[in-house]
Design a protein around this motif. Structure first.
Motif, short mmCIF file in Angstrom:
data_model
loop_
_atom_site.label_atom_id
_atom_site.label_comp_id
_atom_site.label_asym_id
_atom_site.label_seq_id
_atom_site.Cartn_x
_atom_site.Cartn_y
_atom_site.Cartn_z
N LEU A 7 11.28 -44.18 38.66
CA LEU A 7 11.29 -43.01 37.79
C LEU A 7 10.54 -41.85 38.42
N VAL A 8 11.06 -40.65 38.20
CA VAL A 8 10.36 -39.42 38.57
C VAL A 8 10.17 -38.63 37.29
N LEU A 9 8.91 -38.41 36.91
CA LEU A 9 8.57 -37.68 35.70
C LEU A 9 7.91 -36.37 36.09
N GLY A 66 -1.91 -41.26 31.54
CA GLY A 66 -1.61 -41.97 30.30
C GLY A 66 -0.28 -42.70 30.23
N VAL A 67 0.66 -42.32 31.10
CA VAL A 67 2.00 -42.91 31.03
C VAL A 67 2.32 -43.76 32.27
N LYS A 68 2.03 -43.22 33.44
CA LYS A 68 2.36 -43.91 34.69
C LYS A 68 1.78 -45.33 34.77
N PRO A 69 0.47 -45.54 34.48
CA PRO A 69 -0.08 -46.90 34.61
C PRO A 69 0.61 -47.91 33.70
N GLU A 96 7.37 -46.06 24.44
CA GLU A 96 6.42 -47.14 24.19
C GLU A 96 5.08 -46.85 24.86
N ALA A 97 5.14 -46.28 26.07
CA ALA A 97 3.91 -45.94 26.80
C ALA A 97 3.09 -44.90 26.04
N VAL A 98 3.78 -43.88 25.52
CA VAL A 98 3.08 -42.81 24.78
C VAL A 98 2.50 -43.34 23.47
#
Length: 276
Positions: free
Chosen positions: A38-40, A53-56, A250-252
């Motif tokens: 993914l590239v965010l 907050g999201v990547k890990p 889900e991560a957020v």
């Protein structure tokens, strides 16, 4: 007899090749394999929010995640459209819808996130009560942020405008009462922090305040954001039901994300779902 043997061998070979071909062809499930790289993308400070907050969280679920930082509000959506981004975080619903319409794109909001509010800052005054008559206020010169800046001033009793005016469309001409005779100085939003040396007050977007080293919690007042002005994770509509989009959401929503917000993003306005 030899012809019969050759014929049998040919049939067997053909069957073997067909079997090999069918075994190598992906099944329906395999062809729709889950996307794992993914590239965010986002603007500061939302690129940091994605990074911390999201990547890990996504990496624990097996994704390889790259965070790309942008310094404008156009390229993150263009990057979504050309496929170089899978999701972005920088915009609110009003901007998203306007951009999609103007650029013939289909964008979908995934989930709202804590958003840096517009705050009224001053190097001269420490409270609103100290504001003197005739003070100069720097405000953004683009319609949306101008309206938000004026609404902060209205909500704190410094000006008034007609109750039938949409707060997201208010401008200086809609002001009906200005008891302190404030003078407004429109400036490009990104330049507002620099005006604090030359004006009495400035209504500054949170992201630009952070970039300039201002403490959000030190603003004299901050705006109360309606849901459609809260920033959100955005994807192309065609991808909205993909598993990676569900995993970003889900991560957020995770406790890990909430902890990062409490530790690193103080002064941000939290969406309703986080405060219930």
């Amino acid at each position: 007899m030899k012809k019969v043997i050759y014929l049998l061998i040919s049939i067997l070979l053909a069957g073997t090749l067909a079997a090999c071909g069918s075994s190598s062809a992906p099944s329906t499930g395999e062809s729709a394999a889950e996307k794992k790289e993914l590239v965010l993308g986002g603007t500061i400070p939302y690129s940091d929010m994605l990074e911390l907050g999201v990547k890990p969280y996504l990496e624990k679920k097996g994704y390889t995640v790259t965070i790309k930082e942008f310094n404008d509000y156009v390229q993150p959506n263009k990057a979504l459209d050309n496929g170089s981004l899978d999701a972005n975080l920088f915009q609110h619903e009003v901007y998203m819808n306007a951009f999609a319409k103007e650029n013939n794109m289909e964008l979908t909001s995934v989930i709202t996130v804590p958003t840096a509010p517009i705050g009224v800052y001053s190097n001269k005054y420490k409270t609103l009560d100290e504001i003197e008559n005739g003070s100069t206020v720097a405000i953004a010169n683009d319609p949306t942020n101008l309206a938000r800046g004026l609404t902060v001033l209205r909500d704190n009793g410094l000006i008034e405008f007609n109750s039938d005016i949409d707060p997201l469309k208010a401008s200086e001409k809609d002001i009906t009462s200005n008891p302190k005779e404030l003078k407004f100085q429109p400036v490009e939003a990104a330049q507002l922090p620099r005006t604090l040396e030359s004006v009495d007050l400035a209504a500054i977007n949170g992201n630009f305040a952070i970039a300039a080293g201002l403490d959000l919690t030190k603003a004299l007042v901050r705006d109360k954001l309606p849901d459609n002005i809260i920033n959100r994770v955005v994807v192309l509509t065609k991808n909205k039901d993909e598993q990676f989009v569900k995993d970003i959401k889900e991560a957020v929503e995770s406790d890990e994300f909430k902890k990062v917000i409490e530790e690193e993003f103080q002064g941000f306005h939290k969406p309703d779902w986080m405060t219930k």
